[in-house]
Design an enzyme around this catalytic site. Sequence first.
Site, PDB file in Angstrom:
ATOM      1  N   ARG A 231       0.852  -1.194   0.000  1.00  0.00           N
ATOM      2  CA  ARG A 231       0.000   0.000   0.000  1.00  0.00           C
ATOM      3  C   ARG A 231       0.882   1.235   0.000  1.00  0.00           C
ATOM      4  O   ARG A 231       1.922   1.286   0.673  1.00  0.00           O
ATOM      5  CB  ARG A 231      -0.889   0.036   1.251  1.00  0.00           C
ATOM      6  CG  ARG A 231      -2.120  -0.827   1.166  1.00  0.00           C
ATOM      7  CD  ARG A 231      -3.155  -0.287   0.163  1.00  0.00           C
ATOM      8  NE  ARG A 231      -4.331  -1.137   0.074  1.00  0.00           N
ATOM      9  CZ  ARG A 231      -4.491  -2.143  -0.785  1.00  0.00           C
ATOM     10  NH1 ARG A 231      -3.550  -2.432  -1.662  1.00  0.00           N
ATOM     11  NH2 ARG A 231      -5.612  -2.848  -0.798  1.00  0.00           N
ATOM     12  N   HIS A 279      -1.508   0.743  -9.714  1.00  0.00           N
ATOM     13  CA  HIS A 279      -2.190  -0.173  -8.787  1.00  0.00           C
ATOM     14  C   HIS A 279      -2.809  -1.337  -9.581  1.00  0.00           C
ATOM     15  O   HIS A 279      -4.011  -1.624  -9.482  1.00  0.00           O
ATOM     16  CB  HIS A 279      -3.256   0.547  -7.959  1.00  0.00           C
ATOM     17  CG  HIS A 279      -3.617  -0.211  -6.709  1.00  0.00           C
ATOM     18  ND1 HIS A 279      -3.797   0.383  -5.482  1.00  0.00           N
ATOM     19  CD2 HIS A 279      -3.818  -1.533  -6.476  1.00  0.00           C
ATOM     20  CE1 HIS A 279      -4.099  -0.522  -4.572  1.00  0.00           C
ATOM     21  NE2 HIS A 279      -4.118  -1.709  -5.162  1.00  0.00           N
TER      22      HIS A 279
HETATM   23  P1  NDP Z   1      -1.737 -11.194   4.591  1.00  0.00           P
HETATM   24  O1  NDP Z   1      -2.641 -10.658   5.631  1.00  0.00           O
HETATM   25  O2  NDP Z   1      -1.878 -12.618   4.182  1.00  0.00           O
HETATM   26  O3  NDP Z   1      -0.208 -11.001   5.049  1.00  0.00           O
HETATM   27  C1  NDP Z   1       0.258  -9.830   5.624  1.00  0.00           C
HETATM   28  C2  NDP Z   1       1.715 -10.041   6.033  1.00  0.00           C
HETATM   29  O4  NDP Z   1       2.221  -8.809   6.531  1.00  0.00           O
HETATM   30  C3  NDP Z   1       1.883 -11.081   7.134  1.00  0.00           C
HETATM   31  O5  NDP Z   1       3.054 -11.840   6.937  1.00  0.00           O
HETATM   32  C4  NDP Z   1       2.044 -10.204   8.380  1.00  0.00           C
HETATM   33  O6  NDP Z   1       2.804 -10.794   9.428  1.00  0.00           O
HETATM   34  C5  NDP Z   1       2.797  -9.043   7.806  1.00  0.00           C
HETATM   35  N1  NDP Z   1       2.639  -7.872   8.671  1.00  0.00           N
HETATM   36  C6  NDP Z   1       1.519  -7.153   8.913  1.00  0.00           C
HETATM   37  N2  NDP Z   1       1.777  -6.151   9.771  1.00  0.00           N
HETATM   38  C7  NDP Z   1       3.088  -6.247  10.076  1.00  0.00           C
HETATM   39  C8  NDP Z   1       3.950  -5.513  10.908  1.00  0.00           C
HETATM   40  N3  NDP Z   1       3.511  -4.457  11.612  1.00  0.00           N
HETATM   41  N4  NDP Z   1       5.243  -5.891  10.991  1.00  0.00           N
HETATM   42  C9  NDP Z   1       5.690  -6.963  10.292  1.00  0.00           C
HETATM   43  N5  NDP Z   1       4.919  -7.700   9.468  1.00  0.00           N
HETATM   44  C10 NDP Z   1       3.643  -7.354   9.376  1.00  0.00           C
HETATM   45  O7  NDP Z   1      -1.872 -10.232   3.336  1.00  0.00           O
HETATM   46  P2  NDP Z   1      -1.668 -10.577   1.790  1.00  0.00           P
HETATM   47  O8  NDP Z   1      -0.347 -11.217   1.616  1.00  0.00           O
HETATM   48  O9  NDP Z   1      -2.846 -11.284   1.246  1.00  0.00           O
HETATM   49  O10 NDP Z   1      -1.681  -9.109   1.163  1.00  0.00           O
HETATM   50  C11 NDP Z   1      -0.754  -8.130   1.566  1.00  0.00           C
HETATM   51  C12 NDP Z   1      -1.173  -6.761   1.054  1.00  0.00           C
HETATM   52  O11 NDP Z   1      -0.939  -6.659  -0.345  1.00  0.00           O
HETATM   53  C13 NDP Z   1      -2.661  -6.413   1.169  1.00  0.00           C
HETATM   54  O12 NDP Z   1      -3.003  -6.045   2.480  1.00  0.00           O
HETATM   55  C14 NDP Z   1      -2.804  -5.289   0.192  1.00  0.00           C
HETATM   56  O13 NDP Z   1      -2.527  -4.055   0.846  1.00  0.00           O
HETATM   57  C15 NDP Z   1      -1.710  -5.560  -0.834  1.00  0.00           C
HETATM   58  N6  NDP Z   1      -2.276  -5.926  -2.144  1.00  0.00           N
HETATM   59  C16 NDP Z   1      -1.952  -5.148  -3.224  1.00  0.00           C
HETATM   60  C17 NDP Z   1      -2.403  -5.469  -4.479  1.00  0.00           C
HETATM   61  C18 NDP Z   1      -1.982  -4.670  -5.659  1.00  0.00           C
HETATM   62  O14 NDP Z   1      -2.493  -4.916  -6.756  1.00  0.00           O
HETATM   63  N7  NDP Z   1      -1.065  -3.751  -5.512  1.00  0.00           N
HETATM   64  C19 NDP Z   1      -3.270  -6.637  -4.701  1.00  0.00           C
HETATM   65  C20 NDP Z   1      -3.533  -7.393  -3.505  1.00  0.00           C
HETATM   66  C21 NDP Z   1      -3.058  -7.034  -2.277  1.00  0.00           C
HETATM   67  P3  NDP Z   1       2.306 -12.125  10.176  1.00  0.00           P
HETATM   68  O15 NDP Z   1       2.474 -13.228   9.166  1.00  0.00           O
HETATM   69  O16 NDP Z   1       3.231 -12.267  11.327  1.00  0.00           O
HETATM   70  O17 NDP Z   1       0.869 -11.890  10.550  1.00  0.00           O
HETATM   71  C1  OXD Z   2      -6.091  -5.570  -3.110  1.00  0.00           C
HETATM   72  C2  OXD Z   2      -5.671  -4.595  -4.090  1.00  0.00           C
HETATM   73  O1  OXD Z   2      -5.981  -5.298  -1.926  1.00  0.00           O
HETATM   74  O2  OXD Z   2      -6.048  -4.721  -5.264  1.00  0.00           O
HETATM   75  O3  OXD Z   2      -6.546  -6.668  -3.507  1.00  0.00           O
HETATM   76  O4  OXD Z   2      -4.926  -3.684  -3.778  1.00  0.00           O
END
Ligand code: NDP
Ligand code: OXD
Length: 316
Positions: A231, A279
Amino acid sequence: MSAKNTVVVDLKFERREVDAALADAFAGRTVLRASDPDVDLSEARYAVIWKPEPDLFQRAPKLEVLFSGGAGVDHILAMPGLPDIPVVRFVDESLTTRMSEWVVLQALSHLRQVPAYLKQQRQRQWRELSQPEAKELTVGVMGLGVLGLDSVRKLKVMGFDVVGWSRSRKTIEGIETFDSGGLDAFLGRTDILVGLLPLTPDTRGIFDASLFSRLRQGGALGKPVFINAGRGGSQVEADLVAALENGILGGASLDVFEKEPLPADSPLWAMENVIVTPHAASASDVRALFRNAEAQMDRYEAGEPLQHLVDRKTGY
Ligand code: NDP
Ligand code: OXD
């Protein structure tokens, strides 16, 4: 038809795609579009949403479950008047695969100096640039969730040395991992940094001047590279631009921005060592989204637990 089965759809996606997907989704349920201000949403039970209208919860006070149109839920958790009901993330193989394609593409683009070769091409210049191998570079992925885990595995297949960082430490074969406390050690190993973090109070602004300055300097590419598809709110763009200008960073690939669309006057557009995508790293497949939501509604109505629930305390 029971009003209890009513689904509100409020997705700020391509309208034609949503219409086409709705044609054969949610059989046996009434589907209402929140974009029509005259439609009565008062009995709706479920909402499938992406950047919904701010008055959605006033218009639909009986919602029981919210389904995010994407993997990220920051757009929902920031909504005023958000009711205390379950929020379900979109987790889907196509979304995961597309993200890994984008991440691997960007890492390879910087490894193989695509921005420099494109510049030479525009200048009709035939000149070979020196070329490290993937194994000489360490890619560090911040966020080892659904998307990060798939990306680290695919980066590894391409031959990169890969390390990963997440809040709780993960065990992944062939990949060194770090937890929150190991951030400095992780950054000090990293030549190409990949951001796949959700936007939460803890991750807002995490990619700042201090963090960039702790990445490894003098690796096989000379300077570190920053890739972000998590993000935009996690990156301090003024710091990012400064780091690219003053040579703390050698390049970047950015799919997400503090403000989207990226304003026309952002210096990031014109930087030769920066790749910008709108995005679009991984768009949700709307048909898959509706199939997922439908399956979860069936589970919920059968008294089974919902999957991929958001933890309101951590914000993801
Ligand atoms: P998940 O919820 O599966 O994973 C999030 C990861 O981030 C976990 O490993 C978590 O740690 C880690 N995390 C969260 N907060 C912290 C922190 N404060 N410190 C360290 N690690 C942290 O999310 P996804 O993998 O499914 O998606 C990730 C993000 O990708 C989405 O939230 C979205 O913002 C973005 N996204 C962007 C897209 C695009 O097209 N650009 C499309 C889809 C998603 P832990 O494993 O320990 O919980
Ligand atoms: C998502 C994105 O969160 O598209 O899936 O950013």
